[in-house]
Design a protein around this motif. Structure first.
Motif, PDB file in Angstrom:
ATOM      1  N   ARG A   1      18.420  14.332  40.796  1.00 23.78           N
ATOM      2  CA  ARG A   1      18.535  13.300  39.808  1.00 23.78           C
ATOM      3  C   ARG A   1      20.058  13.213  39.070  1.00 23.78           C
ATOM      4  O   ARG A   1      20.852  12.214  39.054  1.00 23.78           O
ATOM      5  N   GLU A   2      20.331  14.375  38.887  1.00 21.87           N
ATOM      6  CA  GLU A   2      21.587  14.758  38.129  1.00 21.87           C
ATOM      7  C   GLU A   2      22.787  14.544  39.163  1.00 21.87           C
ATOM      8  O   GLU A   2      23.925  14.105  38.799  1.00 21.87           O
ATOM      9  N   ASP A   3      22.532  15.060  40.299  1.00 23.84           N
ATOM     10  CA  ASP A   3      23.566  14.825  41.334  1.00 23.84           C
ATOM     11  C   ASP A   3      23.879  13.101  41.653  1.00 23.84           C
ATOM     12  O   ASP A   3      25.123  12.881  41.866  1.00 23.84           O
ATOM     13  N   TRP A   4      22.672  12.539  41.540  1.00 29.40           N
ATOM     14  CA  TRP A   4      23.076  11.086  41.785  1.00 29.40           C
ATOM     15  C   TRP A   4      23.632  10.249  40.449  1.00 29.40           C
ATOM     16  O   TRP A   4      24.684   9.616  40.887  1.00 29.40           O
ATOM     17  N   GLN A   5      23.380  10.880  39.416  1.00 26.99           N
ATOM     18  CA  GLN A   5      24.141  10.414  38.317  1.00 26.99           C
ATOM     19  C   GLN A   5      25.411  10.912  38.248  1.00 26.99           C
ATOM     20  O   GLN A   5      26.575  10.081  37.725  1.00 26.99           O
ATOM     21  N   LYS A   6      25.912  12.004  38.636  1.00 30.70           N
ATOM     22  CA  LYS A   6      27.300  12.561  38.883  1.00 30.70           C
ATOM     23  C   LYS A   6      27.987  12.054  39.817  1.00 30.70           C
ATOM     24  O   LYS A   6      29.276  11.696  39.641  1.00 30.70           O
ATOM     25  N   ARG A   7      27.628  11.830  41.070  1.00 28.66           N
ATOM     26  CA  ARG A   7      28.325  11.452  42.250  1.00 28.66           C
ATOM     27  C   ARG A   7      27.779  10.179  42.863  1.00 28.66           C
ATOM     28  O   ARG A   7      27.988   9.616  44.060  1.00 28.66           O
TER      29      ARG A   7
ATOM     30  N   GLN B   1      17.406  18.252  39.898  1.00 33.31           N
ATOM     31  CA  GLN B   1      18.875  18.488  40.434  1.00 33.31           C
ATOM     32  C   GLN B   1      19.293  17.322  41.195  1.00 33.31           C
ATOM     33  O   GLN B   1      20.694  17.118  40.915  1.00 33.31           O
TER      34      GLN B   1
ATOM     35  N   ARG C   1      25.396   8.047  47.259  1.00 31.18           N
ATOM     36  CA  ARG C   1      25.749   9.295  46.816  1.00 31.18           C
ATOM     37  C   ARG C   1      26.599   9.960  47.712  1.00 31.18           C
ATOM     38  O   ARG C   1      26.432  10.185  48.766  1.00 31.18           O
TER      39      ARG C   1
ATOM     40  N   GLN D   1      32.383   5.128  36.816  1.00 30.57           N
ATOM     41  CA  GLN D   1      31.497   6.297  37.243  1.00 30.57           C
ATOM     42  C   GLN D   1      30.160   6.225  37.069  1.00 30.57           C
ATOM     43  O   GLN D   1      29.529   7.029  37.381  1.00 30.57           O
ATOM     44  N   ARG D   2      29.680   5.165  36.225  1.00 32.60           N
ATOM     45  CA  ARG D   2      28.061   5.360  36.040  1.00 32.60           C
ATOM     46  C   ARG D   2      27.837   4.014  36.730  1.00 32.60           C
ATOM     47  O   ARG D   2      27.192   2.901  36.233  1.00 32.60           O
TER      48      ARG D   2
ATOM     49  N   GLY E   1      32.606   5.691  30.853  1.00 28.93           N
ATOM     50  CA  GLY E   1      31.604   5.709  31.760  1.00 28.93           C
ATOM     51  C   GLY E   1      31.832   4.841  32.795  1.00 28.93           C
ATOM     52  O   GLY E   1      31.472   5.175  33.996  1.00 28.93           O
TER      53      GLY E   1
END
Length: 407
Positions: free
Chosen positions: A123-129, A121, A198, A305-306, A302
């Motif tokens: 890891r995905e949040d770091w990727q997203k935000r 969770q 983040r 945002q990435r 990307g």
């Protein structure tokens, strides 16, 4: 397995447990992963690498908490039989006189599956935000850090505005694991550092309100291997810039990849075209896009945002400095490649390495080691300095239990 978030609940036990006078709490607790269980004994692999035998007694109180749980009010009382191999536990007690065992007065447990779910969770949040870049300025009075975020063909300055509740951490000089990142302060962030944050981005993308910041000093090295020690998991590389040998340690968390010849040649063609002033995408008879590399539209979408894959300012010789016209998606290509091993390399191979800053002993620890780059060096030997890789490996480094998988 990472305890970056899970272990934050453990201090609650320390605060709530009574402490004898003049006693060091750290000496009376151990934290680690259960490796084996037999009867009332637990073989615990400590976070620092050693192992200890924990002995549960009839009076031992065992509770289970969820990762991130702030206190023990809602902790569930469980039995020794409820613990499983792979669970994370904090044990309080007093080591035996011979230090061979650790009789447990109390145990706090976190279920392995719960920690993994929380880790995924986050890891995905770091990727997203998340956002990442090279620190270009620090204003300690205003609490602002300015980073340079590399995007397709340009870089953009983003102001990171810290607040009193912003969590700051800093990577250890000889570790690639997020768990080893230490609590830090703004005055430790320096120009040239890599930074990941983040939080929330402003509408125009020029300001960022961080909840958490992780920073560190990293090195980018291009060179040739002159020795491999498989037993010690080290390679000695002759740095193309300094012309000096450097020992690089490969750990289970290191990302080791070797580019196929065709892919390296395609990247070299693009790099050579940009060096000649010709847009790679417009070069006549240009080589096909390497397998696994995103399209131009995907990279544009990307882009900033990435931040985890677009780190650094133009011309930087530290980790992450991508330049316009250079294959800025190299890190994405690397992330999609299967893992390689030291046995896949030999003396004389050219490699690109992102490493820790290193310690006074002179050695460094590899975050990423990329081989198969001979065509790239031949196409633009000086351009490799701008084709650095991101030190942030959000996909994990291939460790046994996914350690280091968060930023």
């Amino acid at each position: 397995m990472s305890l970056a978030t899970a272990s934050r609940a453990f201090p609650a036990w320390e605060r709530q447990a009574p402490q004898p006078a003049a006693q060091n709490p750290a000496a009376n607790q151990v934290v680690g992963t259960i490796k084996a269980m037999s009867g009332n004994t637990i073989t615990l692999a400590l976070d620092k690498g050693a192992k200890v035998t924990v002995v549960a007694q009839a009076s031992t109180r065992i509770v289970r908490v969820a990762p991130g749980q702030a206190d023990l009010k809602n902790a569930a009382v469980i039995q020794l039989s409820d613990l499983q191999v792979g669970d994370r536990i904090l044990v309080r007690g007093k080591p035996s006189d011979d230090a061979e065992s650790f009789p447990a007065a109390g145990i706090i447990a976190m279920k392995r599956s719960d920690v993994e779910a929380k880790q995924q969770q986050e890891r995905e949040d770091w990727q997203k935000r998340g956002i990442g870049g090279l620190v270009s300025a620090v204003d300690p009075v205003a609490g602002t850090i300015t980073i340079s975020v590399a995007g397709p063909g340009r870089t953009k300055a983003v102001a990171i505005h810290t607040a009193k509740d912003t969590i700051l951490r800093r990577y250890a000089p000889d570790s690639v694991k997020f768990d080893d990142a230490k609590p830090s302060t703004l005055d430790h962030v320096k120009t040239g550092d890599q930074l990941r944050a983040r939080g929330a981005r402003s509408a125009d993308g020029t300001d960022f309100a961080p909840e958490e910041i992780v920073s560190g000093s990293f090195r980018s090295i291009a060179g040739t291997i002159n020795a491999i020690d498989a037993a010690m998991n080290t390679v000695t590389v002759t740095d193309l810039v300094t012309k000096k040998p450097l020992m690089v340690k490969i750990t289970p968390q290191s990302q080791v990849v070797k580019l196929p010849a065709q892919m390296a040649q395609a990247i070299a063609f693009r790099l050579k075209g940009s060096a000649a002033g010709t847009p790679a995408s417009a070069a006549p008879g240009s080589a096909p896009r390497p397998s696994g590399a995103p399209s131009e539209s995907a990279r544009t979408a990307g882009g900033e945002q990435r931040g985890d894959q677009r780190i650094g300012g133009a011309g930087s010789t530290r980790a992450g400095g991508a330049q316009a016209g250079v294959p800025a998606d190299l890190q994405q290509i690397v992330n999609r490649m299967p893992a390689a091993h030291l046995a896949d390399f030999q003396k004389g191979d050219a490699v690109m390495i992102v490493s820790t800053e290193g310690t006074s002993s002179g050695g460094v620890t590899a975050i990423t080691m990329l081989g198969g780059i001979e065509p790239i060096l031949a196409a633009a030997p000086t351009g490799v300095q701008s084709m650095t890789l991101s030190p942030w490996n959000l996909g994990g480094g291939g460790g046994e239990e996914g350690e280091g998988a968060t930023p």
